[in-house]
Motif scaffolding. Structure first.
Motif, short mmCIF file in Angstrom:
data_model
loop_
_atom_site.label_atom_id
_atom_site.label_comp_id
_atom_site.label_asym_id
_atom_site.label_seq_id
_atom_site.Cartn_x
_atom_site.Cartn_y
_atom_site.Cartn_z
N SER A 294 1.02 -0.99 -0.49
CA SER A 294 -0.03 -0.30 0.35
C SER A 294 0.76 1.52 0.20
CB SER A 294 -0.98 -0.18 1.33
OG SER A 294 -0.06 -0.01 2.56
N GLU A 295 1.90 0.43 0.41
CA GLU A 295 3.04 2.45 -0.08
C GLU A 295 3.82 2.32 -0.61
OE1 GLU A 295 2.21 4.36 3.28
OE2 GLU A 295 0.90 2.92 3.87
N ARG A 296 3.81 3.77 -1.37
CA ARG A 296 4.61 4.22 -2.85
C ARG A 296 6.12 4.48 -1.47
NH1 ARG A 296 1.31 4.49 -7.18
NH2 ARG A 296 -0.82 4.51 -7.09
N ASN A 297 6.20 4.78 -0.76
CA ASN A 297 7.66 5.80 -0.98
C ASN A 297 8.17 4.01 0.27
OD1 ASN A 297 6.23 5.63 1.09
ND2 ASN A 297 6.55 7.31 1.71
N LYS A 298 7.68 3.17 0.67
CA LYS A 298 8.47 1.83 1.31
C LYS A 298 8.22 1.18 0.92
CE LYS A 298 6.96 5.58 5.04
NZ LYS A 298 5.72 5.33 6.20
N THR A 299 9.22 0.30 1.12
CA THR A 299 8.89 -1.37 0.97
C THR A 299 8.81 -2.08 2.22
OG1 THR A 299 11.46 -1.77 1.70
CG2 THR A 299 11.09 -1.29 -0.44
N ALA A 300 8.14 -3.23 1.42
CA ALA A 300 7.32 -3.99 2.47
C ALA A 300 7.80 -5.59 3.11
CB ALA A 300 5.52 -3.85 2.03
N THR A 301 8.72 -5.88 3.80
CA THR A 301 9.20 -6.75 3.89
C THR A 301 8.29 -7.98 4.71
OG1 THR A 301 11.43 -6.00 3.89
CG2 THR A 301 11.23 -8.30 5.60
N GLY B 127 -7.25 -30.49 -5.87
CA GLY B 127 -8.38 -30.61 -6.21
C GLY B 127 -10.34 -30.15 -5.92
N ASP B 128 -10.71 -30.71 -5.43
CA ASP B 128 -11.71 -30.87 -4.19
C ASP B 128 -12.19 -29.43 -3.10
OD1 ASP B 128 -9.92 -31.75 -2.61
OD2 ASP B 128 -11.42 -33.74 -2.39
N THR B 129 -10.41 -28.58 -3.16
CA THR B 129 -10.83 -27.81 -2.31
C THR B 129 -11.83 -27.07 -2.06
OG1 THR B 129 -8.12 -28.10 -1.93
CG2 THR B 129 -8.96 -25.76 -1.38
N ALA B 130 -12.18 -26.66 -1.43
CA ALA B 130 -14.14 -25.54 -1.48
C ALA B 130 -13.31 -23.91 -1.17
CB ALA B 130 -14.81 -25.78 -0.97
N ARG B 131 -12.69 -23.73 -0.26
CA ARG B 131 -12.09 -22.15 -0.06
C ARG B 131 -10.71 -22.39 0.44
NH1 ARG B 131 -14.90 -17.85 1.37
NH2 ARG B 131 -13.75 -16.17 2.45
N ALA B 132 -9.84 -21.19 -0.36
CA ALA B 132 -8.47 -21.72 0.65
C ALA B 132 -8.67 -19.78 1.01
CB ALA B 132 -7.43 -21.60 -0.63
N THR B 133 -7.30 -19.70 1.97
CA THR B 133 -6.70 -18.24 2.06
C THR B 133 -5.93 -18.10 2.81
OG1 THR B 133 -6.83 -19.22 5.01
CG2 THR B 133 -9.04 -18.31 4.11
N LEU B 134 -5.21 -16.78 2.43
CA LEU B 134 -3.81 -16.73 2.86
C LEU B 134 -3.72 -15.25 3.64
CD1 LEU B 134 -0.97 -16.99 1.71
CD2 LEU B 134 -1.75 -15.64 0.38
N THR B 135 -2.97 -15.16 5.05
CA THR B 135 -2.78 -14.53 6.02
C THR B 135 -1.29 -14.22 5.55
OG1 THR B 135 -3.76 -15.40 7.43
CG2 THR B 135 -2.72 -13.40 8.25
N VAL B 136 -1.12 -12.80 5.18
CA VAL B 136 0.61 -12.10 5.07
C VAL B 136 0.55 -11.39 6.17
CG1 VAL B 136 1.71 -10.67 3.81
CG2 VAL B 136 0.59 -13.10 2.75
N ASP B 137 1.23 -12.08 6.98
CA ASP B 137 3.01 -10.31 7.98
C ASP B 137 3.40 -9.72 7.43
OD1 ASP B 137 0.94 -11.37 9.51
OD2 ASP B 137 2.08 -13.20 11.28
N ALA B 138 3.36 -8.21 7.69
CA ALA B 138 4.26 -7.70 6.78
C ALA B 138 5.10 -5.91 7.64
CB ALA B 138 3.75 -6.95 5.17
N VAL B 139 6.00 -5.53 7.32
CA VAL B 139 6.91 -4.82 7.79
C VAL B 139 7.25 -3.54 7.10
CG1 VAL B 139 9.25 -5.56 8.35
CG2 VAL B 139 8.01 -3.81 10.15
N TRP B 140 7.80 -2.80 7.56
CA TRP B 140 7.80 -1.65 6.61
C TRP B 140 9.04 -0.33 7.38
CZ3 TRP B 140 3.25 -2.85 6.38
CH2 TRP B 140 2.15 -3.45 5.41
N GLN B 141 10.08 -0.48 6.54
CA GLN B 141 11.26 -0.11 7.49
C GLN B 141 11.73 1.50 8.15
OE1 GLN B 141 13.24 -2.37 9.01
NE2 GLN B 141 12.52 -4.45 7.55
#
Length: 502
Positions: free
Chosen positions: A61-68, A111-125
């Motif tokens: 989301s940040e245009r002036n910071k990288t996200a690790t 192949g028979d998965t009905a729903r998948a989720t992904l959680t991402v933790d990040a830090v802006w230096q």
């Protein structure tokens, strides 16, 4: 700061020829703070492996910071990786997202998965801001993903066929490009029959050897079948199954092939498309009726009937007809003969043998006297006053009509077999008598030659020798020799006179 944009083209290339179907139901988590990642996803089906391939897009989301990215939690818990140009794939939780940019990561789930989720933790230096965001994708609206088949199950296989009943040929082919799975085999059989009629009728008997072959074994997808056809009425069937399915014989109220015939409306025959796999025809009867004839001396004819040819599979009802409406029917079983039909003499002038109302080949005959049949004989007695002639008919022959003529007088007698008839004429000037058997077309001349001296009268100037032409002396000498035995035999001659002396 240099912006680095990660390329994820390689994971897509790895899918190769997989058929990809996009799924667009995505749920986004609300940002936890001003600094956040936005997670979206798309999915496709890899038909080679039968897995769902999810592409996660994680945006900074940040245009002036990288996200690790410091932590990734996936459900299902399968690896989530990214591929950087010129580098191997690496876990998503080791990636830095450039300023205002995004990364794409790939996750494979069942192949028979009905729903998948992904959680991402990040830090802006710059300010050590932290955020944990998640995204999800709903796969339930799509059908489960399965691997593309490499073979077809035998229970589901479809076929196509050709069939030529009159020639006894057929082909069967597995539809599609895939073989049957494993070592499974599907048998098909072509069989021909003797048949009693050119349309369906029973009983029927298998002709020759049925031809049977299979499709399957991982490699064989097409077969050809050939059978011999009898030279008579036949039925030919193309059936689902091996030779153990062949019915022999086909009898009234017995088993039938039903929908096992390919091209039938019901299963399993309807699993093969093509013409009807059955045929009835042939223009000859599957019997070999034959007749032989023998003339008997008593005027009767013996008819021998047989039904023993190579195509004789059914009983034959023969009808033997004679003259004047005489008829007799005889049934002869296959492989048998009957010698017991005797046509009476009165009806034996014209004999016919018929089957199904038609005269069979070589089935006409008329009585003909055999040269072995004994002829009637004649003996004579003569004196100066009388001239007697006696005709004797041997036993075993026909009644014989005999016409005796001496001078102006004629006597006719019918001589039964085993009997004799005598006629006596008063001695006159005639030197011989004529004896005719009209039924045998025989005629003989017998000389009047009384014993003793009749004073030059009664029989002419020189009695004892017939006056019949140049050969009369020799014939008379032979006749006198026969008279010494007490009998004169008729000589078989058609309408020719033979001269004897009495």
């Amino acid at each position: 700061m240099i912006r680095t944009k990660l390329s994820l083209r390689r994971p897509l290339a790895v899918l190769g020829a997989a058929l990809l179907g996009l799924t667009g139901a995505v749920t986004l988590a609300a940002p936890a703070s001003a600094h956040h990642t936005t997670i979206t996803a798309t999915a496709a089906c890899d038909q080679l492996s039968g897995e769902r391939v999810i592409t996660w897009k994680v945006e900074n989301s940040e245009r002036n910071k990288t996200a690790t990215i410091t932590k990734v939690t996936a459900d299902p818990a399968t690896p989530v990786t990214v591929t950087v140009a010129g580098a191997e794939s690496k876990p998503l939780d080791t990636v830095v997202i450039p300023k205002g940019d995004y990364v794409e990561a790939t996750q494979r789930v069942p192949g028979d998965t009905a729903r998948a989720t992904l959680t991402v933790d990040a830090v802006w230096q710059k300010n050590n801001a932290r955020a944990s965001n998640n995204g999800s994708i709903d796969l339930s609206a799509d059908q489960s993903c399965s691997p593309a088949p490499k073979c077809v199950d035998a229970s589901q296989a479809k076929y196509s066929h050709t069939f030529d009943g009159p020639k006894g040929t057929a082909t069967v082919k597995l539809d599609g490009d895939l073989p049957l799975c494993g070592d499974s085999k599907q048998w098909f059989t072509l069989v021909s029959y003797f048949a009693p009629r050119p349309e369906f009728a029973t009983p029927q008997y298998v002709y020759g050897t049925p031809d049977s072959d299979w499709i399957g074994g991982g490699t064989q997808t097409e077969i050809e079948l050939n059978v011999e056809i009898p030279d008579c009425h036949t039925q030919v069937d193309l059936i689902w199954g091996g030779v153990d399915e062949v019915i022999d014989p086909l009898v009234e109220d017995g088993k039938r092939y039903g929908d096992k015939k390919l091209g039938s409306k019901g299963a399993p025959g309807n699993r093969s498309t093509g013409p009807r796999g059955w045929y009835n025809g042939g223009d000859k009867s599957c019997t070999t009726p034959a007749a032989t004839f023998a003339s008997n001396c008593d005027g009767t004819v013996t008819v021998s009937l047989s039904n023993d040819g190579k195509t004789s599979k059914y009983p034959v009802e023969f009808e033997v007809r004679g003259e004047n409406g005489w008829s007799k029917k005889v049934t002869v079983e296959p492989g048998k003969a009957d010698n017991g039909v005797e046509v009476p003499a009165a009806q034996a002038g014209k004999v016919e043998v018929l089957v199904d109302g038609k005269v069979i080949e070589n089935g006409t005959y008329g009585w003909d006297r055999s040269a072995d049949c004994p002829l009637p004989t004649v003996t004579t007695e003569a004196d100066c006053d009388t001239f007697s002639l006696t005709a004797t008919n041997p036993e075993g022959g026909q009644p014989a009509k005999v016409v005796f003529t001496y001078g102006e007088k004629t006597e006719t007698r019918t001589v039964e077999p085993g009997a004799s008839e005598t006629v006596t004429f008063a001695a006159g000037k005639a030197e011989s008598a004529i004896v005719v058997l009209p039924g045998l077309e025989l005629e003989m001349e017998v000389a009047y030659a009384p014993e003793g001296d009749c004073g030059g009268g009664g029989g002419g100037e020189e009695p004892g020798l017939p006056v019949t032409g140049a050969a009369a002396g020799g014939i008379a000498a032979g006749a006198l020799a026969l008279l010494a035995l007490g009998a004169v035999l008729f000589v078989v001659a058609r309408r020719r006179r033979v001269h004897f002396t009495a």
